[in-house]
Enzyme design. Structure first.
Site, mmCIF file in Angstrom:
data_model
loop_
_atom_site.group_PDB
_atom_site.id
_atom_site.type_symbol
_atom_site.label_atom_id
_atom_site.label_comp_id
_atom_site.label_asym_id
_atom_site.label_seq_id
_atom_site.Cartn_x
_atom_site.Cartn_y
_atom_site.Cartn_z
ATOM 1 N N LEU A 6 0.861 -1.288 0.052
ATOM 2 C CA LEU A 6 -0.153 -0.158 0.082
ATOM 3 C C LEU A 6 0.694 1.086 -0.082
ATOM 4 C CD1 LEU A 6 -2.894 -0.749 2.463
ATOM 5 C CD2 LEU A 6 -2.698 -1.143 -0.101
ATOM 6 N N ALA A 7 1.834 1.421 0.655
ATOM 7 C CA ALA A 7 2.746 2.434 0.786
ATOM 8 C C ALA A 7 3.301 2.855 -0.409
ATOM 9 C CB ALA A 7 3.863 2.442 1.676
ATOM 10 N N LYS A 8 3.475 1.838 -1.255
ATOM 11 C CA LYS A 8 4.030 2.357 -2.468
ATOM 12 C C LYS A 8 2.765 2.474 -3.638
ATOM 13 C CE LYS A 8 8.325 -0.019 -2.054
ATOM 14 N NZ LYS A 8 8.721 -1.396 -1.538
ATOM 15 N N ARG A 9 1.735 2.199 -3.281
ATOM 16 C CA ARG A 9 0.710 1.924 -4.324
ATOM 17 C C ARG A 9 0.405 3.513 -4.650
ATOM 18 N NH1 ARG A 9 -5.107 0.977 -3.715
ATOM 19 N NH2 ARG A 9 -5.798 0.417 -5.759
#
Ligand code: GLU
Length: 306
Positions: A266-269
Protein backbone atom coordinates in the site's frame (compact mmCIF):
# COMPACT_ATOMS: atom_id res chain seq x y z
CA UNK A 1 -2.56 -22.58 21.28
CA UNK A 2 -4.27 -23.34 18.03
CA UNK A 3 -5.09 -20.87 15.33
CA UNK A 4 -7.69 -18.26 16.12
CA UNK A 5 -8.05 -19.17 19.82
CA UNK A 6 -7.99 -16.57 22.56
CA UNK A 7 -5.16 -17.54 24.93
CA UNK A 8 -6.10 -18.37 28.53
CA UNK A 9 -3.34 -16.13 29.93
CA UNK A 10 -2.81 -12.39 30.37
CA UNK A 11 -2.20 -10.81 26.97
CA UNK A 12 -0.30 -7.62 26.13
CA UNK A 13 -0.07 -6.54 22.50
CA UNK A 14 1.21 -3.38 20.90
CA UNK A 15 0.94 -1.31 17.76
CA UNK A 16 4.33 0.18 16.88
CA UNK A 17 4.15 2.57 13.94
CA UNK A 18 7.09 4.60 12.65
CA UNK A 19 6.01 8.25 12.27
CA UNK A 20 7.71 8.65 8.92
CA UNK A 21 4.45 9.22 7.08
CA UNK A 22 0.69 9.07 7.49
CA UNK A 23 -1.00 5.74 8.28
CA UNK A 24 -2.87 3.93 5.51
CA UNK A 25 -5.44 1.15 5.50
CA UNK A 26 -2.77 -1.53 6.00
CA UNK A 27 -1.72 0.10 9.26
CA UNK A 28 -5.36 0.35 10.31
CA UNK A 29 -5.82 -3.35 9.66
CA UNK A 30 -2.73 -4.25 11.71
CA UNK A 31 -3.66 -1.97 14.59
CA UNK A 32 -7.19 -3.41 14.67
CA UNK A 33 -5.85 -6.97 14.78
CA UNK A 34 -3.41 -6.18 17.61
CA UNK A 35 -6.10 -4.27 19.52
CA UNK A 36 -8.82 -6.89 19.08
CA UNK A 37 -6.49 -9.77 19.94
CA UNK A 38 -5.72 -8.15 23.29
CA UNK A 39 -9.26 -7.06 24.04
CA UNK A 40 -10.79 -10.47 23.21
CA UNK A 41 -9.15 -11.86 26.34
CA UNK A 42 -9.41 -8.68 28.44
CA UNK A 43 -5.73 -7.91 27.81
CA UNK A 44 -3.80 -4.70 27.29
CA UNK A 45 -3.08 -2.94 24.01
CA UNK A 46 -0.07 -0.59 24.00
CA UNK A 47 1.03 2.09 21.58
CA UNK A 48 4.72 2.58 20.85
CA UNK A 49 5.97 5.25 18.48
CA UNK A 50 9.10 4.00 16.71
CA UNK A 51 10.77 7.34 16.13
CA UNK A 52 14.46 6.50 16.45
CA UNK A 53 15.10 7.69 12.92
CA UNK A 54 15.38 11.39 13.70
CA UNK A 55 15.83 12.32 10.07
CA UNK A 56 12.56 10.78 8.86
CA UNK A 57 10.28 10.92 11.92
CA UNK A 58 7.99 13.95 12.23
CA UNK A 59 5.92 15.16 15.22
CA UNK A 60 3.00 15.98 12.91
CA UNK A 61 2.86 12.34 11.84
CA UNK A 62 2.67 11.33 15.53
CA UNK A 63 -0.31 13.65 16.06
CA UNK A 64 -2.01 12.23 12.98
CA UNK A 65 -1.38 8.63 14.14
CA UNK A 66 -3.02 9.28 17.52
CA UNK A 67 -5.99 11.00 15.85
CA UNK A 68 -6.33 8.17 13.30
CA UNK A 69 -6.38 5.47 15.99
CA UNK A 70 -9.00 7.33 18.03
CA UNK A 71 -11.05 7.81 14.87
CA UNK A 72 -10.95 4.04 14.28
CA UNK A 73 -12.24 3.56 17.84
CA UNK A 74 -9.00 1.98 19.08
CA UNK A 75 -8.04 2.94 22.63
CA UNK A 76 -4.65 2.06 24.05
CA UNK A 77 -3.56 1.45 27.62
CA UNK A 78 -1.13 3.62 29.55
CA UNK A 79 1.20 6.26 28.22
CA UNK A 80 2.36 6.23 24.63
CA UNK A 81 5.99 5.06 24.58
CA UNK A 82 8.39 6.98 22.33
CA UNK A 83 11.56 5.19 21.31
CA UNK A 84 13.34 8.55 20.95
CA UNK A 85 13.10 8.86 24.75
CA UNK A 86 14.71 5.48 25.35
CA UNK A 87 17.98 5.98 23.50
CA UNK A 88 20.06 5.53 26.68
CA UNK A 89 18.67 1.98 27.05
CA UNK A 90 19.61 1.07 23.51
CA UNK A 91 23.07 2.58 24.00
CA UNK A 92 23.56 0.54 27.20
CA UNK A 93 22.53 -2.66 25.43
CA UNK A 94 24.89 -1.90 22.56
CA UNK A 95 27.71 -1.25 25.06
CA UNK A 96 27.03 -4.65 26.63
CA UNK A 97 27.39 -6.27 23.22
CA UNK A 98 30.60 -4.30 22.58
CA UNK A 99 31.99 -5.53 25.89
CA UNK A 100 31.20 -9.10 24.83
CA UNK A 101 32.88 -8.58 21.45
CA UNK A 102 29.69 -9.35 19.56
CA UNK A 103 29.40 -6.15 17.51
CA UNK A 104 31.91 -4.38 15.32
CA UNK A 105 32.05 -0.91 13.79
CA UNK A 106 31.27 -0.73 10.09
CA UNK A 107 32.55 2.13 7.98
CA UNK A 108 31.09 1.02 4.67
CA UNK A 109 28.72 3.15 2.69
CA UNK A 110 25.86 1.56 0.76
CA UNK A 111 27.95 2.01 -2.40
CA UNK A 112 30.92 0.22 -0.74
CA UNK A 113 28.68 -2.72 0.16
CA UNK A 114 27.20 -2.92 -3.35
CA UNK A 115 30.66 -2.81 -4.94
CA UNK A 116 32.06 -5.38 -2.55
CA UNK A 117 29.20 -7.75 -3.31
CA UNK A 118 29.54 -7.24 -7.07
CA UNK A 119 33.25 -7.98 -6.94
CA UNK A 120 33.20 -10.95 -4.61
CA UNK A 121 32.39 -14.57 -5.17
CA UNK A 122 30.55 -14.41 -1.88
CA UNK A 123 27.15 -16.15 -1.99
CA UNK A 124 24.28 -15.90 -1.32
CA UNK A 125 24.09 -12.18 -1.91
CA UNK A 126 20.52 -11.57 -0.90
CA UNK A 127 18.98 -12.07 2.51
CA UNK A 128 15.35 -11.64 3.51
CA UNK A 129 15.75 -7.86 3.72
CA UNK A 130 18.08 -7.15 0.84
CA UNK A 131 21.79 -7.63 0.21
CA UNK A 132 23.75 -9.55 2.83
CA UNK A 133 26.66 -7.57 4.21
CA UNK A 134 29.82 -9.31 2.99
CA UNK A 135 31.62 -8.82 6.31
CA UNK A 136 34.24 -6.35 5.07
CA UNK A 137 34.71 -4.52 8.39
CA UNK A 138 34.50 -7.68 10.50
CA UNK A 139 38.01 -8.52 9.36
CA UNK A 140 39.66 -5.15 10.14
CA UNK A 141 42.77 -5.30 12.31
CA UNK A 142 42.16 -3.90 15.82
CA UNK A 143 44.51 -0.92 15.35
CA UNK A 144 42.92 0.04 12.02
CA UNK A 145 39.51 -0.24 13.65
CA UNK A 146 40.48 1.99 16.58
CA UNK A 147 41.98 4.64 14.32
CA UNK A 148 38.95 4.67 12.03
CA UNK A 149 36.44 4.83 14.90
CA UNK A 150 37.88 8.20 15.87
CA UNK A 151 38.03 9.51 12.33
CA UNK A 152 34.96 8.24 10.50
CA UNK A 153 31.21 7.93 11.07
CA UNK A 154 30.31 4.30 11.58
CA UNK A 155 27.48 1.90 12.19
CA UNK A 156 27.65 -1.09 14.55
CA UNK A 157 26.91 -4.53 13.17
CA UNK A 158 26.06 -7.69 15.05
CA UNK A 159 28.60 -10.45 14.39
CA UNK A 160 25.85 -13.01 13.92
CA UNK A 161 28.11 -16.04 13.84
CA UNK A 162 29.90 -14.98 17.03
CA UNK A 163 26.56 -14.14 18.65
CA UNK A 164 25.13 -17.59 17.91
CA UNK A 165 28.35 -19.17 19.24
CA UNK A 166 28.01 -17.10 22.40
CA UNK A 167 24.43 -18.24 22.95
CA UNK A 168 25.65 -21.84 22.63
CA UNK A 169 28.56 -21.20 25.03
CA UNK A 170 26.23 -19.54 27.55
CA UNK A 171 24.11 -22.66 27.35
CA UNK A 172 27.04 -24.83 28.52
CA UNK A 173 27.98 -25.76 24.97
CA UNK A 174 24.57 -27.11 24.10
CA UNK A 175 23.05 -25.59 20.96
CA UNK A 176 19.71 -24.29 22.25
CA UNK A 177 16.75 -24.46 19.90
CA UNK A 178 16.50 -20.87 18.68
CA UNK A 179 12.87 -21.29 17.80
CA UNK A 180 9.87 -19.04 18.03
CA UNK A 181 6.20 -19.72 17.54
CA UNK A 182 3.77 -18.10 15.16
CA UNK A 183 0.02 -18.60 15.38
CA UNK A 184 -0.21 -19.20 11.64
CA UNK A 185 3.17 -20.68 10.69
CA UNK A 186 3.67 -22.84 13.79
CA UNK A 187 7.14 -23.40 15.26
CA UNK A 188 9.86 -21.63 13.32
CA UNK A 189 13.58 -22.50 13.60
CA UNK A 190 15.35 -19.14 13.54
CA UNK A 191 18.03 -18.69 10.91
CA UNK A 192 19.61 -15.36 11.87
CA UNK A 193 22.66 -16.04 9.69
CA UNK A 194 20.42 -15.69 6.62
CA UNK A 195 20.39 -11.94 7.32
CA UNK A 196 24.16 -11.60 7.58
CA UNK A 197 25.62 -9.15 10.09
CA UNK A 198 22.69 -6.79 10.61
CA UNK A 199 23.11 -3.19 11.73
CA UNK A 200 22.23 -2.58 15.41
CA UNK A 201 23.19 1.10 15.50
CA UNK A 202 23.28 3.26 12.42
CA UNK A 203 25.62 6.06 11.48
CA UNK A 204 22.75 8.52 11.74
CA UNK A 205 20.54 6.80 14.34
CA UNK A 206 21.68 5.43 17.71
CA UNK A 207 19.78 2.17 17.43
CA UNK A 208 18.31 0.10 14.65
CA UNK A 209 14.79 -1.22 14.45
CA UNK A 210 15.98 -4.72 15.42
CA UNK A 211 17.69 -3.68 18.65
CA UNK A 212 14.98 -1.28 19.78
CA UNK A 213 12.09 -3.63 19.05
CA UNK A 214 13.66 -6.62 20.82
CA UNK A 215 14.42 -4.56 23.93
CA UNK A 216 11.13 -2.68 23.98
CA UNK A 217 8.83 -5.66 23.51
CA UNK A 218 10.45 -7.18 26.60
CA UNK A 219 10.54 -3.93 28.59
CA UNK A 220 6.85 -3.34 27.92
CA UNK A 221 5.90 -6.90 28.84
CA UNK A 222 4.51 -7.62 25.37
CA UNK A 223 3.30 -11.22 25.34
CA UNK A 224 1.95 -11.30 21.79
CA UNK A 225 3.40 -9.52 18.79
CA UNK A 226 0.66 -9.01 16.22
CA UNK A 227 2.13 -7.50 13.04
CA UNK A 228 2.24 -7.88 9.29
CA UNK A 229 3.85 -10.90 7.66
CA UNK A 230 6.38 -8.56 6.00
CA UNK A 231 8.21 -8.58 9.36
CA UNK A 232 8.19 -12.39 9.65
CA UNK A 233 11.88 -12.84 8.62
CA UNK A 234 13.07 -10.10 11.01
CA UNK A 235 11.83 -12.22 13.91
CA UNK A 236 14.84 -14.53 13.49
CA UNK A 237 17.12 -11.64 14.44
CA UNK A 238 14.84 -10.58 17.29
CA UNK A 239 14.96 -14.16 18.59
CA UNK A 240 18.76 -14.10 18.59
CA UNK A 241 18.79 -10.76 20.44
CA UNK A 242 16.33 -12.16 23.00
CA UNK A 243 18.69 -15.08 23.60
CA UNK A 244 21.72 -12.77 23.94
CA UNK A 245 20.01 -10.50 26.45
CA UNK A 246 18.10 -13.24 28.29
CA UNK A 247 14.74 -11.76 27.30
CA UNK A 248 11.48 -13.68 26.99
CA UNK A 249 10.25 -14.62 23.51
CA UNK A 250 6.70 -13.45 22.84
CA UNK A 251 4.16 -15.41 20.85
CA UNK A 252 3.98 -14.07 17.28
CA UNK A 253 0.98 -13.53 15.02
CA UNK A 254 2.16 -12.40 11.57
CA UNK A 255 -0.97 -11.58 9.65
CA UNK A 256 -1.58 -11.16 5.92
CA UNK A 257 -1.23 -7.74 4.36
CA UNK A 258 -3.68 -5.53 2.55
CA UNK A 259 -2.32 -4.94 -0.91
CA UNK A 260 -3.37 -3.56 -4.24
CA UNK A 261 -4.83 -5.99 -6.80
CA UNK A 262 -1.36 -6.87 -8.13
CA UNK A 263 -0.05 -7.63 -4.65
CA UNK A 264 1.77 -4.30 -4.42
CA UNK A 265 2.38 -2.78 -1.00
CA UNK A 266 0.00 0.00 0.00
CA UNK A 267 2.71 2.46 0.89
CA UNK A 268 4.07 2.21 -2.61
CA UNK A 269 0.72 2.11 -4.28
CA UNK A 270 0.09 5.31 -6.07
CA UNK A 271 -2.84 7.14 -4.59
CA UNK A 272 -3.53 4.75 -1.67
CA UNK A 273 -5.63 6.91 0.66
CA UNK A 274 -4.24 7.79 4.05
CA UNK A 275 -6.46 7.37 7.09
CA UNK A 276 -6.14 11.08 7.64
CA UNK A 277 -7.59 11.86 4.23
CA UNK A 278 -10.54 9.53 4.90
CA UNK A 279 -11.02 11.04 8.36
CA UNK A 280 -10.92 14.60 7.04
CA UNK A 281 -13.32 13.64 4.25
CA UNK A 282 -15.85 12.78 6.96
CA UNK A 283 -15.70 8.97 6.78
CA UNK A 284 -16.87 7.11 9.86
CA UNK A 285 -13.72 5.48 11.26
CA UNK A 286 -15.51 3.01 13.53
CA UNK A 287 -17.66 1.81 10.66
CA UNK A 288 -14.54 1.44 8.49
CA UNK A 289 -12.85 -0.56 11.28
CA UNK A 290 -15.87 -2.84 11.48
CA UNK A 291 -15.83 -3.39 7.74
CA UNK A 292 -12.14 -4.32 7.88
CA UNK A 293 -12.89 -6.70 10.76
CA UNK A 294 -15.57 -8.32 8.66
CA UNK A 295 -13.16 -8.80 5.76
CA UNK A 296 -14.86 -6.18 3.63
CA UNK A 297 -12.17 -4.29 1.76
CA UNK A 298 -12.49 -1.10 -0.23
CA UNK A 299 -12.58 -1.58 -4.00
CA UNK A 300 -9.13 -2.29 -5.42
CA UNK A 301 -7.71 -3.90 -2.26
CA UNK A 302 -6.96 -7.54 -1.58
CA UNK A 303 -5.66 -9.27 1.51
CA UNK A 304 -2.94 -11.90 1.46
CA UNK A 305 -3.78 -14.89 3.63
CA UNK A 306 -2.41 -15.23 7.18
N1 GLU B 1 7.80 0.23 13.30
C1 GLU B 1 7.60 -0.84 12.40
C2 GLU B 1 6.85 -0.35 11.18
O1 GLU B 1 6.20 0.67 11.24
C3 GLU B 1 6.78 -2.00 12.98
C4 GLU B 1 7.48 -2.65 14.08
C5 GLU B 1 6.88 -3.96 14.57
O2 GLU B 1 5.65 -4.12 14.57
O3 GLU B 1 7.66 -4.78 15.01
O4 GLU B 1 6.92 -1.00 10.17
Amino acid sequence: MTRGQVPARPVVTRFAPSPTGRLHLGHAYSAIRAHDFARAGGGAFLLRIEDIDGTRSRPEHVDAILADLRWLGLDWDGEVVFQSRRLDRYAAALDALKARGLVYPCFCTRADVAREIAESAFAPHAGPDGPIYPGTCRALAPDVREARIKAKPHAWRLDVEAAVARVVADNHGVRPPLTWHDEFAGTVAADPAAHGDVVLARKDAPASYHLAVALDDAAQGVTDVVRGVDLFPATDIHRLLQALFGLPTPEYHHHGLLTGPGGERLAKRHGAPTLESLRLAGEDGRALADRLRGGELPVGFVRTSD
